[in-house]
Design a protein around this motif. Sequence first.
Motif, PDB file in Angstrom:
ATOM      1  N   VAL B  15       0.905  -1.223  -0.195  1.00 47.84           N
ATOM      2  CA  VAL B  15       0.020   0.039   0.074  1.00 47.84           C
ATOM      3  C   VAL B  15       0.757   1.315  -0.023  1.00 47.84           C
ATOM      4  O   VAL B  15       0.716   2.345  -0.864  1.00 47.84           O
ATOM      5  CB  VAL B  15      -0.871   0.134   1.208  1.00 47.84           C
ATOM      6  CG1 VAL B  15      -1.793   1.458   1.217  1.00 47.84           C
ATOM      7  CG2 VAL B  15      -2.053  -1.001   1.103  1.00 47.84           C
ATOM      8  N   LEU B  16       1.909   1.209   0.785  1.00 46.86           N
ATOM      9  CA  LEU B  16       2.838   2.584   0.756  1.00 46.86           C
ATOM     10  C   LEU B  16       3.468   2.726  -0.515  1.00 46.86           C
ATOM     11  O   LEU B  16       3.438   3.740  -0.900  1.00 46.86           O
ATOM     12  CB  LEU B  16       3.926   2.328   1.711  1.00 46.86           C
ATOM     13  CG  LEU B  16       3.323   2.033   3.328  1.00 46.86           C
ATOM     14  CD1 LEU B  16       4.809   2.089   4.225  1.00 46.86           C
ATOM     15  CD2 LEU B  16       2.780   3.609   3.468  1.00 46.86           C
ATOM     16  N   LEU B  17       3.822   1.511  -1.210  1.00 45.20           N
ATOM     17  CA  LEU B  17       4.540   1.610  -2.569  1.00 45.20           C
ATOM     18  C   LEU B  17       3.432   2.068  -3.568  1.00 45.20           C
ATOM     19  O   LEU B  17       4.024   3.221  -4.140  1.00 45.20           O
ATOM     20  CB  LEU B  17       4.873   0.134  -2.830  1.00 45.20           C
ATOM     21  CG  LEU B  17       5.679   0.248  -4.039  1.00 45.20           C
ATOM     22  CD1 LEU B  17       7.146   0.852  -4.080  1.00 45.20           C
ATOM     23  CD2 LEU B  17       5.701  -1.137  -4.704  1.00 45.20           C
ATOM     24  N   LEU B  18       2.287   1.693  -3.465  1.00 46.96           N
ATOM     25  CA  LEU B  18       1.284   2.304  -4.384  1.00 46.96           C
ATOM     26  C   LEU B  18       1.154   3.658  -4.198  1.00 46.96           C
ATOM     27  O   LEU B  18       0.849   4.477  -5.046  1.00 46.96           O
ATOM     28  CB  LEU B  18      -0.202   1.528  -4.163  1.00 46.96           C
ATOM     29  CG  LEU B  18       0.144   0.026  -4.752  1.00 46.96           C
ATOM     30  CD1 LEU B  18      -1.352  -0.844  -4.650  1.00 46.96           C
ATOM     31  CD2 LEU B  18       0.449  -0.067  -6.219  1.00 46.96           C
ATOM     32  N   THR B  19       0.746   4.100  -2.802  1.00 46.53           N
ATOM     33  CA  THR B  19       0.813   5.588  -2.425  1.00 46.53           C
ATOM     34  C   THR B  19       1.857   6.364  -3.090  1.00 46.53           C
ATOM     35  O   THR B  19       1.675   7.409  -3.602  1.00 46.53           O
ATOM     36  CB  THR B  19       0.851   5.676  -0.897  1.00 46.53           C
ATOM     37  OG1 THR B  19      -0.009   4.611  -0.455  1.00 46.53           O
ATOM     38  CG2 THR B  19       0.142   6.986  -0.619  1.00 46.53           C
ATOM     39  N   LEU B  49      -2.851   9.146   4.354  1.00 46.10           N
ATOM     40  CA  LEU B  49      -3.893   8.323   4.079  1.00 46.10           C
ATOM     41  C   LEU B  49      -3.314   7.151   3.898  1.00 46.10           C
ATOM     42  O   LEU B  49      -3.784   5.965   4.218  1.00 46.10           O
ATOM     43  CB  LEU B  49      -4.780   8.809   3.081  1.00 46.10           C
ATOM     44  CG  LEU B  49      -6.237   7.784   2.684  1.00 46.10           C
ATOM     45  CD1 LEU B  49      -7.202   8.294   4.336  1.00 46.10           C
ATOM     46  CD2 LEU B  49      -6.915   8.309   1.636  1.00 46.10           C
ATOM     47  N   GLY B  50      -2.380   6.966   3.067  1.00 39.82           N
ATOM     48  CA  GLY B  50      -1.780   5.592   2.629  1.00 39.82           C
ATOM     49  C   GLY B  50      -1.183   4.865   3.802  1.00 39.82           C
ATOM     50  O   GLY B  50      -1.168   3.754   3.969  1.00 39.82           O
ATOM     51  N   ILE B  51      -0.683   5.794   4.832  1.00 41.35           N
ATOM     52  CA  ILE B  51      -0.037   5.341   6.095  1.00 41.35           C
ATOM     53  C   ILE B  51      -1.114   4.651   6.781  1.00 41.35           C
ATOM     54  O   ILE B  51      -1.181   3.505   7.395  1.00 41.35           O
ATOM     55  CB  ILE B  51       0.760   6.159   6.726  1.00 41.35           C
ATOM     56  CG1 ILE B  51       2.076   6.855   5.921  1.00 41.35           C
ATOM     57  CG2 ILE B  51       1.546   5.606   7.843  1.00 41.35           C
ATOM     58  CD1 ILE B  51       2.915   7.995   6.480  1.00 41.35           C
ATOM     59  N   GLN B 113       7.175   7.668   1.820  1.00 41.58           N
ATOM     60  CA  GLN B 113       6.631   6.583   1.947  1.00 41.58           C
ATOM     61  C   GLN B 113       7.734   5.348   1.644  1.00 41.58           C
ATOM     62  O   GLN B 113       7.979   4.203   2.250  1.00 41.58           O
ATOM     63  CB  GLN B 113       5.741   6.093   0.713  1.00 41.58           C
ATOM     64  CG  GLN B 113       4.634   7.346   0.485  1.00 41.58           C
ATOM     65  CD  GLN B 113       3.624   7.238   1.823  1.00 41.58           C
ATOM     66  OE1 GLN B 113       3.189   6.120   1.979  1.00 41.58           O
ATOM     67  NE2 GLN B 113       3.120   8.241   2.367  1.00 41.58           N
ATOM     68  N   PHE B 114       8.637   5.773   0.641  1.00 43.97           N
ATOM     69  CA  PHE B 114       9.845   4.718   0.392  1.00 43.97           C
ATOM     70  C   PHE B 114      10.586   4.580   1.678  1.00 43.97           C
ATOM     71  O   PHE B 114      11.015   3.348   1.878  1.00 43.97           O
ATOM     72  CB  PHE B 114      10.719   5.224  -0.717  1.00 43.97           C
ATOM     73  CG  PHE B 114      10.147   5.050  -1.980  1.00 43.97           C
ATOM     74  CD1 PHE B 114       9.428   3.850  -2.761  1.00 43.97           C
ATOM     75  CD2 PHE B 114      10.071   5.965  -2.696  1.00 43.97           C
ATOM     76  CE1 PHE B 114       8.994   3.871  -3.531  1.00 43.97           C
ATOM     77  CE2 PHE B 114       9.339   5.888  -4.211  1.00 43.97           C
ATOM     78  CZ  PHE B 114       8.866   4.840  -4.793  1.00 43.97           C
TER      79      PHE B 114
END
Lengths: 493, 487
Positions: B15-19, B49-51, B113-114
Motif C-alpha cells: 500500500v505504501l508503495l502504491l501511494t 491516508l496511505g500510511i 513512503q519509500f
Amino acid sequence: MNPAWTLISAFAGALLVLLLPARMAVHSRVVALVAALIGMVTGAVDCLIRLRHPEHAVWSLDCEWIPSMGARFHLEADGLTLVLMLLTGVVAIAGVLFSWNVNQRQRAFFAWFLMIIGGVYGVFMSRDVFLMFVFYEMVILPKFMLISIWGSTNREYGAMKLTMYSIGASALILLGLAAAYAGAGGTSFDLMHLASAEYSTGLQAWAFPVLFLGFTILGGIWPFHTWAPTGHVAAPTAGSMLLAGVVMKLGAFGALMVAMPLFPEGFAMWKGMIAGLAIIGVMYGAFTALQQKDLKFVIGYSSVSHMGMVVLGLAAGTHWGLRGAALQMVSHGVIAGLLFGIAGRVVYARTHTRDLDELEGFDLWRTLPGAAIGFTLATAASMGLPGFSGFVAEISVAIGLWQSFPWLVPLLVLGIIVTGAFSLRALQKGFFAHRKVAKVDAPDLPPLTWPEITAISLLLLVSLSIGIYPKPWVTLIDETLRSPLFHSILSLP
Amino acid sequence: MNYSALFLQLLPETVLLLTALGLMGAAIASESRNGKALPNKVAMGVSALGILVAAVLQTRVPDALASTTPLLAADGVTMIFKWVILGLGLLAVLLPPAKREIPNPGEYYAMIQFSLIGLMLAVATNHLLMLFVALELASLTLYLLVGFPRTARTTEASLKYFLFGGVSAAFMLFGLSLIYGFCPSPYLPDVAAKLAESGLSPIGAAGIVMVLVGLGFKLAAAPFHFWAPDVYQGGPATSVGLVVAASKVAGMVVLVRFLVLGFGGTEGWTTGLSVVAAVSMVAGNLLALAQQSVRRLLAYSAVANTGYLLVGVCGNGALSSGTALFYVLVYGLGTFGAFAVTAGVERETGSDSVESFAGLVKRSPMLALALLVCLASLAGIPPLAGFAGKFAMFSAALKEGMSGGSMPLAWLVGLAAVMSAISLYYYISVLKQAFVREPVSGSGCKLPVAHVLTVVVPAVALVVLGLFPGLLMDPIADAVAGLLAMK
C-alpha cells in the motif's frame, strides 16, 4: 477513613485547580484548602482509629501494575506512615493558609503545591520501592516550578541547585534500587521481598552507601546540604514550609524504610561514617546559623542541624535511635513549617525585609505581637525545651546515640547548646530588639490575619501535643519499628 | 513458496508503495496539466491516508503467520514494530515542514513512503542481506529528504548525512561479508547456531565490530554522531521528525536482532559496546549542555539516549533488550513531541533558540504542557513513560549482566543514572524559558490541526504509558523473548 483519600484528594485537587476557569482563579485556594483538609482529617482520623484498635490489620492496597517488571501498586498505612501522613496534612493546610494571598498565577501555584503534597503522601504510603521512587521523583519538577516562578531571593539559582541535587540524589537511589532488584532475582520490587533477600557482602558494601546517601542528600546530610539553605530561602513561603517540613523527610523516610532494611550488613559497615557526617551536620548547621544575617537563612541552617539529628538517630541503629529519628522528623516538620511561615510570610510580607539588623528597627514585639509570640514559642520548640516536640525527639536520639556511640553524645549536646544560642540570637534581634536610635517611629503594621493565626495555632498545637503527651505518637511509631522489616537492623550487635 | 501468504504479509508495504507511485504520478500529471506542483496539503493528505490504510491492513496480517521466506520474519517483534514505525511515520507526515514550503511535495511525500517501506522491512527480517537492503533503502531516501527544499543549510545537512552514511554503509557491508565468511549463511539463527557450535572466530569478531560501526552511525552513537546536529538543525521538520523517531526505533530493532539474536551466545562484544555506550552518554550530555538551539540540543540528547539504549543491549538478555526496545519507542515519542513543539515555536518566532521559548505557557498553554511532558519524560521524571522505560532497562541490564553475585555492569548503569540526572539540566533550561520567563511577544501560537495532533498525541501517549507501562512493555518483552527463543 480510607487512607487513600489523602492521595486522591491531593491529585484530584491539583486537577480541579487546573480545570478552574480563569475568572474563578482566586478560588483555587479554597479548592487547595479543602483538598489539604481532607488529607489532614483522613490522617488524623486514621491515627485515632489505629490507636483505638491496634489489633486490626493494617490497611493496605496491593494490585498488579507492571507485570513484566514485577512492580505492584502497593500502598500500606501502618503507624509511622499514619503519623507522617498527619504531619503532611498539617503542613499542607498551614502552607495553603500562609499562601492565602498569592496573587499571580494562582491556579498554577496551587496545582504544583498539591502535586508535591500528593507525591509526599505517595512516598509515605508506598511499600513497593518502584512505586515509592515514582512518587519520590514526581516531586522534583513541581518543586522547581514553585521556587523559580513564585520564589524570592535568587530564585532561579536556588531552584536549579535544588533540582540538580535532587535529581543527582535520585540517580544514586536508582542505582541502589536497581542493584537490590537485580540482586534479589529481579522478580519483584516489594519492600518486604527485597528486605528478606540475601545479598552478597560485596554488593551490600557498595549498594548501601549509594542508596543511603541518595536518600539522605534530600534529607540534607552534610556535606551535601548546600541545596537546602539556598533552596529554602529562594522558595516562596509555602514552598519553604513544604521543603523543610515534609520534602526533607522523604529522604530520611527512604533511608529508614528502604536503605537500612535492605542492606543491614552494609549499614553495619558504614554506620560509624554516617554518624560522623551527621554529627558534623548538627554542629556545622548550628554554628553557621549563628552567623547568618537573613532570618530565613538562620532557619535554613537550623534545618540542616535538625535533620542531622534525624540521621544521627538512624545511624545509632537502636530502637531508641530510630524512634528518636522518626519523632524528630515529625517535630522538625512542624517547627520548620512554623518558623518559615512566620519569617517568610507574616514578617516579610509586612516589613519587606528579613535582614536581622533591619528588623531591629521595626520593634516587632510591639508592632506585631502575634508574630512575636508565635516565633517565641516556635523558637522554644526548636531549641528543644521540655513541653515541646523537639525535646522528646532530641532526648530519644541522645539515648539511642548513648547506646551506640557514647562518645558522640557530648558533641550532640554542644550542638543543642549552639542551637539555643542561634535561636535566641535570632529571636532577640528579630523581635525583641531595643531600638538604639529612634530613626523613625515604628511603622504601623497590619495585624495578623485569620488564615495566619489559624496556621500558626495549628502547627503549635501539634508540637505541643507531642511534647506534652508523646505516648500516642510513640505507640504509632513503635508499631512500624516492630515490623519484621527492622529485625535485621535492630538485632545488629 | 506460498505467494498469497507472502502478499498478505507484505500488504502494508505494498500500500505504501502504491501511494508513493500514485503521488509521483499525480505530481507529474499536475505539473504537465496546469504547470503547478501538486498542492502541499493534497500530497500530505494522500500520504497520511496511505500510511493509515497500511496501519489498518497491518492489523489484518494474521498473528500466527508463519514466515513464508527466510528473508522476512513474522514474529511478535515484527508485528509490534511495524505498527510503531507506521505510527511514528504518520506523526512525521502530519508535522508540517515548518521553515519553508516544499516546492515539489509530490516527490517529497513519495520519498517518505519509500523510507517507511525501508524501515518496516528493516524491523522485519533476520536475514543479513535483507537487513542491509532495507536499511539502505531507508537511508538513501532519508539523505534526500533532509535536502528538501534546496538551500545552503539543507544541502549541507544532506551532504553530511550522506557522506557519513555512505562510509558507514561500506563498513557495514564489509562487516556483513566477514560474518558470511565466519558462518556461510546470512540467516541470523544460523549464525547463532554456528556460534554455539564453534565459538567466535577472529573474522566473526571483526565482522561484528564493522557492523557495529555501521549501526552506530544509524543510531547516532558517539563517536559516529557528527551528522546528527546538522541534520536535526538543517532539515525540514517532517524529515527530521522521521529521522528522530522512526529511524531510531528501526535501528534499535536491527541492533537487537543482530547482536542479541545472532551473537547473544558470546559476551565478547559487550565490553566494546559498553565503551561506546559510555562515550555516547558522556559526549551527548556534556555537549547538549552548551547548546543554544533546541534542535541541536535534541540532537545531542539523541546521542546521549543512544548511550542509554546501548546499556540495555549490553545486558545481552531477553528482558534487557525487550525493555530497551520499549525505551526506544518511548524515547522516540518524547523526542518527537519535543521536536514538534520546537517546530511550532519556530513557525511563530522564526527561531529555534532556547530564548524563543520564553513565556510559551502564556502564548500557548497546550504547547507548553506538551513540552513539559515530553522533556520530563526524556529526563526520566515519573509518572511519565521515560522513567518507567529507563528504570526497567537499567535494572534489567544489571540483572542480566550479573555473573555469580557480582554486577559487572554496575559502573555503566551508575554512569547512565548520573548522566541522566545531568540531562535534566538542559531539559529544564528549556522548560524554565517556557514556564518561568515572561514572553517577549504577546501573540499566541496558532497551529494547524495536523500540527496540534503531532504535539498532543505523543504527550498523551507518554502519560498513558507512564501510568501503565505494562500496556506495551509486556507485549514487547514477550515478543523479544519469543524472538530469542529461536536461537
